[in-house]
Design a protein around this motif. Structure first.
Motif, short mmCIF file in Angstrom:
data_model
loop_
_atom_site.label_atom_id
_atom_site.label_comp_id
_atom_site.label_asym_id
_atom_site.label_seq_id
_atom_site.Cartn_x
_atom_site.Cartn_y
_atom_site.Cartn_z
N THR A 12 68.24 47.49 73.61
CA THR A 12 69.11 46.37 73.30
C THR A 12 70.53 46.62 73.81
O THR A 12 71.11 47.67 73.53
CB THR A 12 69.15 46.14 71.78
OG1 THR A 12 67.82 45.92 71.32
CG2 THR A 12 70.02 44.97 71.43
N LYS A 13 71.08 45.67 74.55
CA LYS A 13 72.43 45.82 75.09
C LYS A 13 73.50 45.28 74.15
O LYS A 13 74.67 45.61 74.29
CB LYS A 13 72.54 45.11 76.44
CG LYS A 13 71.70 45.75 77.54
CD LYS A 13 71.92 45.01 78.86
CE LYS A 13 71.12 45.68 79.99
NZ LYS A 13 71.32 44.97 81.27
N GLY A 14 73.10 44.41 73.23
CA GLY A 14 74.07 43.83 72.31
C GLY A 14 74.61 42.49 72.76
O GLY A 14 75.39 41.86 72.04
N TYR A 15 74.22 42.07 73.95
CA TYR A 15 74.66 40.77 74.45
C TYR A 15 73.59 40.17 75.35
O TYR A 15 72.72 40.87 75.86
CB TYR A 15 75.98 40.89 75.22
CG TYR A 15 75.91 41.78 76.43
CD1 TYR A 15 75.51 41.27 77.67
CD2 TYR A 15 76.24 43.12 76.35
CE1 TYR A 15 75.43 42.09 78.79
CE2 TYR A 15 76.15 43.95 77.46
CZ TYR A 15 75.75 43.43 78.67
OH TYR A 15 75.65 44.24 79.78
N HIS A 16 73.66 38.86 75.53
CA HIS A 16 72.76 38.16 76.45
C HIS A 16 73.62 37.36 77.42
O HIS A 16 74.51 36.61 77.01
CB HIS A 16 71.83 37.22 75.69
CG HIS A 16 70.90 36.46 76.59
ND1 HIS A 16 69.72 36.98 77.08
CD2 HIS A 16 71.00 35.20 77.13
CE1 HIS A 16 69.13 36.09 77.85
NE2 HIS A 16 69.89 35.00 77.90
N GLN A 17 73.36 37.56 78.71
CA GLN A 17 74.13 36.86 79.73
C GLN A 17 73.28 35.75 80.34
O GLN A 17 72.21 36.00 80.87
CB GLN A 17 74.61 37.82 80.81
CG GLN A 17 75.54 37.17 81.83
CD GLN A 17 76.21 38.21 82.73
OE1 GLN A 17 75.69 39.29 82.94
NE2 GLN A 17 77.39 37.86 83.24
N PHE A 18 73.79 34.52 80.24
CA PHE A 18 73.09 33.37 80.81
C PHE A 18 73.46 33.22 82.29
O PHE A 18 74.59 33.50 82.69
CB PHE A 18 73.49 32.08 80.08
CG PHE A 18 72.98 32.01 78.67
CD1 PHE A 18 71.74 31.45 78.39
CD2 PHE A 18 73.74 32.48 77.61
CE1 PHE A 18 71.26 31.38 77.10
CE2 PHE A 18 73.27 32.42 76.32
CZ PHE A 18 72.03 31.86 76.05
N VAL A 43 70.15 52.00 67.52
CA VAL A 43 70.39 50.73 68.22
C VAL A 43 69.27 49.75 67.93
O VAL A 43 69.50 48.57 67.60
CB VAL A 43 70.54 50.95 69.74
CG1 VAL A 43 70.47 49.63 70.49
CG2 VAL A 43 71.86 51.65 70.05
N GLU A 44 68.02 50.22 68.01
CA GLU A 44 66.87 49.35 67.77
C GLU A 44 66.68 49.03 66.29
O GLU A 44 66.34 47.90 65.93
CB GLU A 44 65.61 49.99 68.35
CG GLU A 44 65.57 50.02 69.86
CD GLU A 44 65.60 48.62 70.47
OE1 GLU A 44 64.80 47.77 70.05
OE2 GLU A 44 66.45 48.38 71.35
N ARG A 45 66.92 49.99 65.42
CA ARG A 45 66.71 49.78 63.99
C ARG A 45 67.74 48.83 63.37
O ARG A 45 67.44 48.08 62.45
CB ARG A 45 66.75 51.12 63.25
CG ARG A 45 65.46 51.91 63.34
CD ARG A 45 64.38 51.25 62.49
NE ARG A 45 63.20 52.10 62.38
CZ ARG A 45 61.97 51.69 62.55
NH1 ARG A 45 61.75 50.43 62.90
NH2 ARG A 45 60.96 52.50 62.41
N PHE A 46 68.98 48.87 63.87
CA PHE A 46 70.05 48.10 63.25
C PHE A 46 70.35 46.77 63.95
O PHE A 46 71.27 46.08 63.55
CB PHE A 46 71.34 48.94 63.20
CG PHE A 46 71.38 49.92 62.07
CD1 PHE A 46 71.85 49.56 60.82
CD2 PHE A 46 70.94 51.22 62.25
CE1 PHE A 46 71.89 50.46 59.77
CE2 PHE A 46 70.96 52.14 61.21
CZ PHE A 46 71.44 51.76 59.96
N LYS A 47 69.57 46.43 64.97
CA LYS A 47 69.92 45.22 65.72
C LYS A 47 69.76 43.94 64.90
O LYS A 47 70.39 42.93 65.21
CB LYS A 47 69.09 45.14 67.01
CG LYS A 47 67.60 44.93 66.80
CD LYS A 47 66.88 44.90 68.14
CE LYS A 47 65.39 44.66 67.99
NZ LYS A 47 64.70 44.68 69.29
N ASP A 48 68.95 43.97 63.83
CA ASP A 48 68.78 42.79 62.98
C ASP A 48 69.62 42.87 61.71
O ASP A 48 69.51 41.98 60.85
CB ASP A 48 67.30 42.62 62.61
CG ASP A 48 66.45 42.22 63.80
OD1 ASP A 48 66.93 41.38 64.59
OD2 ASP A 48 65.35 42.74 63.96
#
Length: 459
Positions: free
Chosen positions: A168-174, A429-434
């Motif tokens: 997970t990068k923490g952002y999504h780029q459109f 990073v993966e465990r806390f993303k939600d």
């Protein structure tokens, strides 16, 4: 068709990595060579943090085998839990010292060789079973294959992703502009923020506090919630995001802007910063911490700690107090302080004043267990060298009113037994993303210098 029976032979580093690992193999059997017990015994009394894991593993094994006879220990003791319908295998101890050195391909001079020889002996004896050696030692896996063992694996029960590119990068780029992707939108404005409610299908796999940006450099937002139909986005206003400031530091790119937004948000308890060397992780974390402690009075102190490479895990040989002993390991922090105050007339005097004013403390990670940290900002640097259990120990120390900033570069792992996909940094990073109280930012881009940028891309 019945499933093939598997026997897992565990190396010592597996039990040091996770003391209860022998319970993770479901219906399959687990074998612990006697050499592993010997190594655990030699480690348990050392003055190192790993000694605790050795003691926990020994006690856990003893709890399983305490009432078993010698014959049962050699043949296997059931791992089935009480009141459980789940199938389980057996745990047994194998006396590898009784093997005849003439019948195995490796010399018995090394402990690793005896453990490998155990697996090879079992492979030749039980041809109807699949014998797998489990070790985190890469060289040991190569030796085992070369000696004739068919199956060798890393321990992967704590591995949440298969490839670091999926982290997970923490952002999504459109692609293009954000609003080109939006067909329907309902907006509302309160005193602080504008919220947009768009169709859930715009970003089906979103998670809390995920930042949204576009290639057109027009939009910046953050996911604030969702249901089956709608996705709620807080409009951060890209220009306002890029103009944020902390202790004289402003973002140099949109990734730093998102990081600073998370670092300065009092509702975010955990900020995880990943990225290459020179992307600004430490500088942004320190500047934001100074801003919130000295200027905003949101926290009482700053605690700085980091992992030290295992080759120098003990800090006792260095002179001075705990802070003075940790200073060589935390030079990244002092370097960043110098950058923040290099224009001052008396930089040395400024640094001493600021460190005293912010109650800046350097602490060893070895002494974090058992503490309860209140109303503080904790800067945890070089997280890529920590295991998931070590990071859990630190995170659970954080009490009311404490913010934790974890930073690390997965391309610079010093630990012998960790890889980018098994690092504790990847795990959290993966465990806390939600988790609604956390935010992850991958600082994509080196801003330290053109030399550092070229090195990161080409070396």
């Amino acid at each position: 068709m019945t499933e093939e029976k598997i026997v897992y032979v565990l190396d010592t580093n597996i039990l040091l990595h996770e003391p209860f690992a022998f319970l993770s193999f479901k219906e399959h059997d687990v074998v612990i060579p006697m050499t592993v017990l010997e190594e655990l015994d030699s480690i348990k009394d050392r003055q190192r943090d790993v000694s605790r894991d050795a003691r926990v593993a020994i006690r856990a094994l003893e709890d399983i085998l305490v009432n078993a006879s010698p014959e049962q220990i050699l043949s296997g003791v059931s791992l089935k839990k009480e009141n459980s319908d789940q199938p389980s295998g057996c745990l047994s101890i194998f006396n590898d010292f009784a093997l005849n050195e003439d019948t195995v391909p490796l010399s018995f001079n090394e402990n690793d060789n005896r453990i490998i020889s155990t697996a090879i002996f079992l492979q030749s004896k039980f041809t109807d079973k699949k014998i797998i050696l489990v070790t985190k030692d890469i060289n040991m896996r190569l030796k085992a294959k070369g000696a004739g063992l068919f199956f060798v694996e890393d321990y992967r029960t704590d591995q949440l992703i298969d490839d670091i590119q999926f982290l997970t990068k923490g952002y999504h780029q459109f692609e293009g502009e954000f609003w080109e992707h939006v067909s329907e939108c309902e907006s509302e404005t309160d005193e602080l923020n504008t919220k947009h409610h768009v169709k859930r299908e715009l970003l089906p796999q979103s998670y809390m506090n995920e930042y949204l940006i576009d290639e057109g450099n027009y939009f910046a937002g953050k996911v604030a919630g969702w249901d089956d139909q709608k996705l709620t986005i807080i409009d951060l206003n890209r220009d306002r995001l890029m103009s944020r400031q902390a202790w004289g530091v402003q973002p140099k790119n949109i990734y730093q802007g998102m990081a600073m937004d998370a670092l300065l948000d009092p509702n975010i308890d955990l900020v995880i910063l990943t990225g290459p060397a020179g992307c600004g992780k430490t500088l942004l974390a320190l500047a934001s911490a100074l801003e919130q402690v000295i200027e905003q009075n949101l926290y009482e102190k700053i605690i700085v700690t980091r992992s030290t490479p295992e080759i120098a895990e003990s800090i006792g040989f260095l002179p001075g107090t705990e802070e003075e002993k940790m200073a060589p390991w935390l030079s990244a922090i002092t370097d960043s302080l110098e950058v923040l105050h290099k224009q001052d007339e008396n930089m040395h005097g400024s640094l001493n004043y600021i460190m005293d004013k912010a109650n800046l403390q350097f602490k060893s990670i070895n002494f974090m267990r058992g503490r309860s940290i209140q109303n503080s900002i904790v800067l945890l640097d070089e997280c890529q060298n920590l295991t998931a259990s070590q990071l859990k120990t630190i995170i659970t120390r954080c009490g009311e009113g404490t913010k934790l900033v974890c930073s690390g570069n997965l391309a610079q792992i010093d630990s012998n037994y960790l890889t980018p996909v098994t690092s504790g940094l990847t795990y959290i990073v993966e465990r806390f993303k939600d988790f609604e109280g956390s935010s992850t930012i991958n600082l994509n881009g080196v801003v330290r210098s053109r030399l550092a940028s070229f090195a990161e891309e080409n070396l």
